[in-house]
Design an enzyme around this catalytic site. Structure first.
Site, PDB file in Angstrom:
ATOM      1  N   HIS A  90      48.733  95.916  55.901  1.00  0.00           N
ATOM      2  CA  HIS A  90      46.957  96.056  55.803  1.00  0.00           C
ATOM      3  C   HIS A  90      46.533  97.483  56.302  1.00  0.00           C
ATOM      4  CE1 HIS A  90      47.226  91.655  55.707  1.00  0.00           C
ATOM      5  NE2 HIS A  90      45.759  91.873  55.423  1.00  0.00           N
TER       6      HIS A  90
ATOM      7  N   CYS B 156      55.150  92.160  53.361  1.00  0.00           N
ATOM      8  CA  CYS B 156      54.341  91.782  54.693  1.00  0.00           C
ATOM      9  C   CYS B 156      55.581  92.046  55.705  1.00  0.00           C
ATOM     10  CB  CYS B 156      53.970  90.244  54.650  1.00  0.00           C
ATOM     11  SG  CYS B 156      53.442  89.738  56.048  1.00  0.00           S
ATOM     12  N   ASN B 157      55.050  92.699  56.612  1.00  0.00           N
ATOM     13  CA  ASN B 157      55.956  93.040  57.699  1.00  0.00           C
ATOM     14  C   ASN B 157      56.275  92.110  58.541  1.00  0.00           C
ATOM     15  OD1 ASN B 157      56.519  96.384  58.163  1.00  0.00           O
ATOM     16  ND2 ASN B 157      54.514  95.870  57.157  1.00  0.00           N
TER      17      ASN B 157
ATOM     18  N   GLY C 198      49.748  87.555  61.908  1.00  0.00           N
ATOM     19  CA  GLY C 198      50.453  88.342  63.061  1.00  0.00           C
ATOM     20  C   GLY C 198      50.372  87.691  64.125  1.00  0.00           C
TER      21      GLY C 198
HETATM   22  N1  DGL Z   1      50.100  92.576  56.087  1.00  0.00           N
HETATM   23  C1  DGL Z   1      50.988  91.680  57.021  1.00  0.00           C
HETATM   24  C2  DGL Z   1      52.106  92.692  57.387  1.00  0.00           C
HETATM   25  O1  DGL Z   1      52.400  93.696  56.826  1.00  0.00           O
HETATM   26  C3  DGL Z   1      50.592  90.802  57.901  1.00  0.00           C
HETATM   27  C4  DGL Z   1      49.372  90.734  58.642  1.00  0.00           C
HETATM   28  C5  DGL Z   1      48.904  89.416  59.047  1.00  0.00           C
HETATM   29  O2  DGL Z   1      48.702  88.339  58.480  1.00  0.00           O
HETATM   30  O3  DGL Z   1      48.687  89.274  60.355  1.00  0.00           O
HETATM   31  O4  DGL Z   1      52.575  92.356  58.695  1.00  0.00           O
END
Ligand code: DGL
Length: 279
Positions: free
Chosen positions: A200, A79-80, A49
């Site tokens: 997450h 993962c966004n 992130g």
């Molecule tokens: N779970 C991930 C998302 O949807 C990324 C989280 C991360 O690694 O900061 O953005």
């Protein structure tokens, strides 16, 4: 790369920087249990992130190539942050050189497609990582599809570390969740739907609900992405036929597998015996 394709197994690949993508995989398997799956968590390098575009792109491309080498014809970036920062380049630039018949799909577009039905006030909140929020991916996609909707975003840099460090039930999580919810709601009291724009965040859902006004809908991506994938496979029989159907699921991580497996088991509600992989 095409020479590495397994002829017997062509699992659907599901990738995330860490554990979050398991919240998507769990819902996908409920809707589409017949397929084989391989999950890859780049836990050794999570969180993504706060990382630069270039690094998120490079890490994501490595992950996609790895999953292709495992026989995947279709990879979901669950993962966004990777969807916001790497998906377009991979789709438009890299796939042609790797194998133009394979596909990589993200989670932002399917989420945005749903949002029009979920807000009455047309004021929507987004919680995401700093990378996702700075990319403006949600603002741009929602603007294209629903120009009447106003988007209010808020980055929550502490939420992924809380989840990755198994602190999502602790008092530290209450402190940060309340602080971030208050910041988002102070931008507009009329928000009636909030997208959890990071895979997450469903792990923090109970805490988020505690601090968000009761009438506000909290939108988790798992069911949305699962139904969108079903729809995609219905509309693309050429891809559907190439995905193997043994109902299996392999879990792989760049972290030590013995650290990954117990946490992953909580996410997916069954015992996970993960394998360590090097990208
Ligand atoms: N779970 C991930 C998302 O949807 C990324 C989280 C991360 O690694 O900061 O953005």
């Amino acid at each position: 790369m095409a020479s590495n394709i397994s002829t017997t197994s062509a699992p659907i690949g599901v990738f995330d920087s860490g554990f979050g993508g398991l919240s998507i995989l769990r819902e996908i398997r409920k809707v589409l249990p017949q397929y084989d799956y391989i999950f890859l968590g780049d836990n050794a390098r999570a969180p993504y992130g706060n990382r630069s575009y270039q690094l998120v792109y490079e890490f994501t491309l490595q992950a996609v190539k790895h999953l292709f080498n495992q026989g995947c014809q279709l990879v979901i970036l669950a993962c966004n942050t990777a969807s916001a920062k790497a998906l377009r380049s991979i789709q438009q630039r890299d796939l042609a050189g790797i194998d133009p018949n394979r596909r990589v799909l993200g989670v932002i577009r399917p989420t945005v497609e749903e949002i029009g039905n979920l807000t009455t006030t047309r004021n929507v909140g987004i919680f995401g990582t700093p990378g996702t929020v700075q990319s403006l991916s949600y603002d741009i996609e929602i603007g294209k599809m629903f120009p009447d909707i106003k988007v209010y975003s808020h980055a929550c840099p502490m939420w992924v570390p809380l989840v990755e460090n198994r602190e999502s039930d602790g008092p530290g999580a209450d402190y940060f969740v309340k602080k971030d919810v208050d910041s988002l709601m102070s931008q507009c009291a009329d928000i009636d739907a909030i997208i959890l724009g990071c895979t997450h965040y469903p792990l923090l859902c109970e805490k988020i609900k505690k601090y968000v006004p009761a009438h506000v809908k909290i939108i988790e991506q798992g069911p949305i992405v699962a139904h969108s994938l079903k729809d995609y496979l219905d509309r693309h029989p050429e891809m559907e036929q190439r995905c193997s159907k043994g109902g299996s699921c392999r879990y792989t991580t760049t972290e030590d597998a013995s650290r990954f497996s117990p946490v992953a088991s909580i996410f997916v509600n069954h015992t996970v015996n993960a394998e360590h992989v090097i990208l």
